[in-house]
Motif scaffolding. Structure first.
Motif, PDB file in Angstrom:
ATOM      1  N   LYS A   1      -9.718  -0.239   8.890  1.00  0.00           N
ATOM      2  CA  LYS A   1      -8.473   0.260   8.331  1.00  0.00           C
ATOM      3  C   LYS A   1      -7.902  -0.802   7.410  1.00  0.00           C
ATOM      4  O   LYS A   1      -7.860  -1.987   7.748  1.00  0.00           O
ATOM      5  N   VAL A   2      -7.473  -0.366   6.225  1.00  0.00           N
ATOM      6  CA  VAL A   2      -6.857  -1.286   5.270  1.00  0.00           C
ATOM      7  C   VAL A   2      -5.590  -0.656   4.713  1.00  0.00           C
ATOM      8  O   VAL A   2      -5.467   0.574   4.619  1.00  0.00           O
ATOM      9  N   SER A   3      -4.657  -1.513   4.331  1.00  0.00           N
ATOM     10  CA  SER A   3      -3.428  -1.073   3.683  1.00  0.00           C
ATOM     11  C   SER A   3      -3.425  -1.606   2.256  1.00  0.00           C
ATOM     12  O   SER A   3      -3.729  -2.780   2.018  1.00  0.00           O
TER      13      SER A   3
ATOM     14  N   VAL B   1      -3.954  -6.004  -0.812  1.00  0.00           N
ATOM     15  CA  VAL B   1      -4.810  -5.251   0.107  1.00  0.00           C
ATOM     16  C   VAL B   1      -4.953  -6.095   1.369  1.00  0.00           C
ATOM     17  O   VAL B   1      -5.279  -7.286   1.293  1.00  0.00           O
ATOM     18  N   ALA B   2      -4.680  -5.485   2.531  1.00  0.00           N
ATOM     19  CA  ALA B   2      -4.730  -6.235   3.792  1.00  0.00           C
ATOM     20  C   ALA B   2      -5.406  -5.397   4.872  1.00  0.00           C
ATOM     21  O   ALA B   2      -5.354  -4.159   4.849  1.00  0.00           O
ATOM     22  N   LEU B   3      -6.042  -6.069   5.815  1.00  0.00           N
ATOM     23  CA  LEU B   3      -6.597  -5.388   6.976  1.00  0.00           C
ATOM     24  C   LEU B   3      -5.471  -4.866   7.861  1.00  0.00           C
ATOM     25  O   LEU B   3      -4.420  -5.517   7.999  1.00  0.00           O
ATOM     26  N   GLY B   4      -5.682  -3.700   8.456  1.00  0.00           N
ATOM     27  CA  GLY B   4      -4.697  -3.171   9.384  1.00  0.00           C
ATOM     28  C   GLY B   4      -3.739  -2.187   8.743  1.00  0.00           C
ATOM     29  O   GLY B   4      -3.985  -1.669   7.655  1.00  0.00           O
ATOM     30  N   GLU B   5      -2.610  -1.976   9.410  1.00  0.00           N
ATOM     31  CA  GLU B   5      -1.678  -0.927   9.010  1.00  0.00           C
ATOM     32  C   GLU B   5      -0.374  -1.490   8.478  1.00  0.00           C
ATOM     33  O   GLU B   5       0.672  -0.855   8.563  1.00  0.00           O
ATOM     34  N   ASP B   6      -0.428  -2.662   7.876  1.00  0.00           N
ATOM     35  CA  ASP B   6       0.776  -3.270   7.300  1.00  0.00           C
ATOM     36  C   ASP B   6       0.345  -4.282   6.241  1.00  0.00           C
ATOM     37  O   ASP B   6      -0.829  -4.671   6.168  1.00  0.00           O
ATOM     38  N   LEU B   7       1.290  -4.683   5.407  1.00  0.00           N
ATOM     39  CA  LEU B   7       1.061  -5.742   4.438  1.00  0.00           C
ATOM     40  C   LEU B   7       1.735  -7.026   4.916  1.00  0.00           C
ATOM     41  O   LEU B   7       2.779  -6.971   5.577  1.00  0.00           O
ATOM     42  N   PRO B   8       1.191  -8.185   4.578  1.00  0.00           N
ATOM     43  CA  PRO B   8       1.829  -9.436   4.992  1.00  0.00           C
ATOM     44  C   PRO B   8       3.085  -9.708   4.172  1.00  0.00           C
ATOM     45  O   PRO B   8       3.258  -9.185   3.066  1.00  0.00           O
ATOM     46  N   ASP B   9       3.976 -10.547   4.731  1.00  0.00           N
ATOM     47  CA  ASP B   9       5.109 -11.031   3.946  1.00  0.00           C
ATOM     48  C   ASP B   9       4.609 -11.940   2.832  1.00  0.00           C
ATOM     49  O   ASP B   9       3.489 -12.470   2.878  1.00  0.00           O
ATOM     50  N   ILE B  10       5.445 -12.138   1.830  1.00  0.00           N
ATOM     51  CA  ILE B  10       5.068 -12.978   0.707  1.00  0.00           C
ATOM     52  C   ILE B  10       4.739 -14.401   1.155  1.00  0.00           C
ATOM     53  O   ILE B  10       3.814 -15.041   0.638  1.00  0.00           O
ATOM     54  N   SER B  11       5.452 -14.899   2.140  1.00  0.00           N
ATOM     55  CA  SER B  11       5.193 -16.259   2.631  1.00  0.00           C
ATOM     56  C   SER B  11       3.813 -16.388   3.276  1.00  0.00           C
ATOM     57  O   SER B  11       3.290 -17.494   3.429  1.00  0.00           O
ATOM     58  N   ASN B  12       3.231 -15.246   3.637  1.00  0.00           N
ATOM     59  CA  ASN B  12       1.925 -15.257   4.291  1.00  0.00           C
ATOM     60  C   ASN B  12       0.905 -14.464   3.472  1.00  0.00           C
ATOM     61  O   ASN B  12      -0.049 -13.904   4.008  1.00  0.00           O
ATOM     62  N   ILE B  13       1.108 -14.426   2.145  1.00  0.00           N
ATOM     63  CA  ILE B  13       0.296 -13.568   1.285  1.00  0.00           C
ATOM     64  C   ILE B  13      -1.175 -13.987   1.302  1.00  0.00           C
ATOM     65  O   ILE B  13      -2.084 -13.176   1.074  1.00  0.00           O
ATOM     66  N   SER B  14      -1.448 -15.246   1.595  1.00  0.00           N
ATOM     67  CA  SER B  14      -2.837 -15.730   1.604  1.00  0.00           C
ATOM     68  C   SER B  14      -3.655 -15.119   2.728  1.00  0.00           C
ATOM     69  O   SER B  14      -4.886 -15.190   2.719  1.00  0.00           O
ATOM     70  N   SER B  15      -3.009 -14.502   3.713  1.00  0.00           N
ATOM     71  CA  SER B  15      -3.739 -13.870   4.812  1.00  0.00           C
ATOM     72  C   SER B  15      -4.289 -12.502   4.429  1.00  0.00           C
ATOM     73  O   SER B  15      -5.058 -11.912   5.183  1.00  0.00           O
ATOM     74  N   ALA B  16      -3.898 -11.989   3.273  1.00  0.00           N
ATOM     75  CA  ALA B  16      -4.371 -10.678   2.832  1.00  0.00           C
ATOM     76  C   ALA B  16      -5.847 -10.740   2.452  1.00  0.00           C
ATOM     77  O   ALA B  16      -6.390 -11.808   2.137  1.00  0.00           O
TER      78      ALA B  16
END
Length: 386
Positions: A360-362, A314-329
């Motif tokens: 907005k969340v994705s 679950v991430a803020l905005g209209e996209d999901l982070p890449d796996i390398s940046n998964i901690s930003s979710a």
């Protein structure tokens, strides 16, 4: 033989029977006295006590059934202030002769005592839609009697249960979580008390996750609905779900597997699928939610044993982070790689997240998929904590 009479010129002193086996019982702004008289000559007893600086008296007629009957008298003295009292009882016969006085001490409890009472403390409360409400209690105080709990049932009836002071766990199978429950703890201040005292009524609400899936998500599974065909008349798009190119290029519903209960899949097969493998394949939905606490669930059906990496995100905005940046979710959980199609108990993986404002969340999935690898999800659900 009569020489003694010169020493008692006013005549012989006669003492009626004194109040025997005198007992005193505490109460709420009152005290009960109890004693026995077996002397049939006793006409009445007089009770004396002080209310502040003012002396009070009460006369109690004594009626004996017959000579030497064991007659018990009980008297309640009410309208007492909250304090300790010393009561003196003197017996009188019809000729006005007095008995030896008898004293006893007792306490009258009142608003000050009752206001000091606290309810039994709840250690934990847990609600499960499938089973009901479980309440764990801390140990009761010695003077507690029980807890009286009122709740609303699933059929919206008002119900009441009594929880003994020995019990440390309570279970309510028909608890309606949309309503609070109330409870109050009863006390007996000492072993002699004739009245019961209560702590103030306490209200408790039980946090629960309300299913809001149908209000916000589309095409949530079991089965997932088919969209347009993507590959080989077998793999189809999943309406309502969006993703990046690598996440959707191979198609996300396999009509030959698990038909008709189609799952949602991220997959690849070298030499067969349009993409033989991919990294950071994404599949998700974007919605807008008010501030609050939420939980996104996904029932996992199967995972290839050699799966590289896959996450529920679950991430803020209209996209999901890449796996390398998964901690930003906002929240994420890794999908284990040991879930087989033949397993009896399929795991539901959950991610909980909190929004401080309308956002907005994705919600969805991101994965690295190699040759002959797949993840399959049977359904997704969205819940709001209330």
């Amino acid at each position: 033989m009569d020489d003694y009479k010169q020493y008692i010129p006013d005549g012989e002193t006669i003492y009626p029977q004194k109040a025997d086996s005198l007992k005193a019982y505490s109460g709420k702004k009152r005290i009960m006295l109890e004693w026995q008289i077996i002397d049939p000559k006793v006409d009445f007893c007089q009770i004396s006590w002080f209310q502040g600086t003012e002396q009070k008296n009460m006369d109690v007629l004594i009626e004996t059934n017959s000579e030497y009957d064991n007659n018990t008298t009980q008297v309640i003295i009410d309208n007492l202030e909250e304090s300790n009292y010393i009561f003196t009882i003197v017996s009188f016969d019809k000729l006005g002769n007095r008995s030896i006085p008898v004293e006893i001490e007792q306490v009258s409890y009142g608003d000050m005592y009752e206001s000091s009472l606290v309810n039994r403390v709840i250690k934990s409360k847990e609600y499960m839609p499938e089973s009901g409400l479980t309440i764990e209690w801390y140990r009761a105080e010695e003077s507690e009697i029980n807890v009286e709990l009122n709740y609303t049932s699933i059929s919206k009836e008002q119900k009441n249960i009594i929880i003994s002071n020995e019990s440390t766990s309570s279970f309510i199978s028909d608890f309606n979580v949309e309503y609070p429950f109330t409870y109050k703890t009863s006390y007996r201040p000492d072993s002699t008390a004739i009245d019961i005292f209560y702590a103030d009524i306490q209200e408790e609400r039980v946090s629960y996750y309300a299913d809001i899936t149908d209000d916000f998500l589309q095409n949530t599974g079991d089965p997932f609905q088919l969209g347009s065909m993507v590959h080989d008349n077998r793999f189809y798009a999943a309406p309502g779900w969006i993703g990046n190119t690598v996440g959707t290029r191979n198609g996300n519903i396999d009509v030959l597997k698990n038909a008709p209960n189609h799952g949602l899949t991220l997959w690849a097969w070298s030499g067969y699928s349009p993409l033989p493998s991919f990294e950071n394949g994404k599949l998700f939905q974007t919605i807008e939610l008010e501030a609050g606490t939420y939980r996104f669930d996904a029932l996992v059906y199967a995972v290839s044993s050699n799966l590289n990496r896959s996450y529920i995100v679950v991430a803020l905005g209209e996209d999901l982070p890449d796996i390398s940046n998964i901690s930003s979710a906002l929240a994420s959980t890794a999908v284990p790689n040991n879930i087989k199609e033949g397993d009896t108990n399929k795991p539901t993986l959950s991610v909980e997240f909190e929004l401080t404002e309308k956002s907005k969340v994705s919600l969805g999935f991101v994965a690295n998929i190699g040759h002959a690898q797949e993840t399959i999800y049977k359904k997704v659900r969205l819940f709001e904590k209330r």
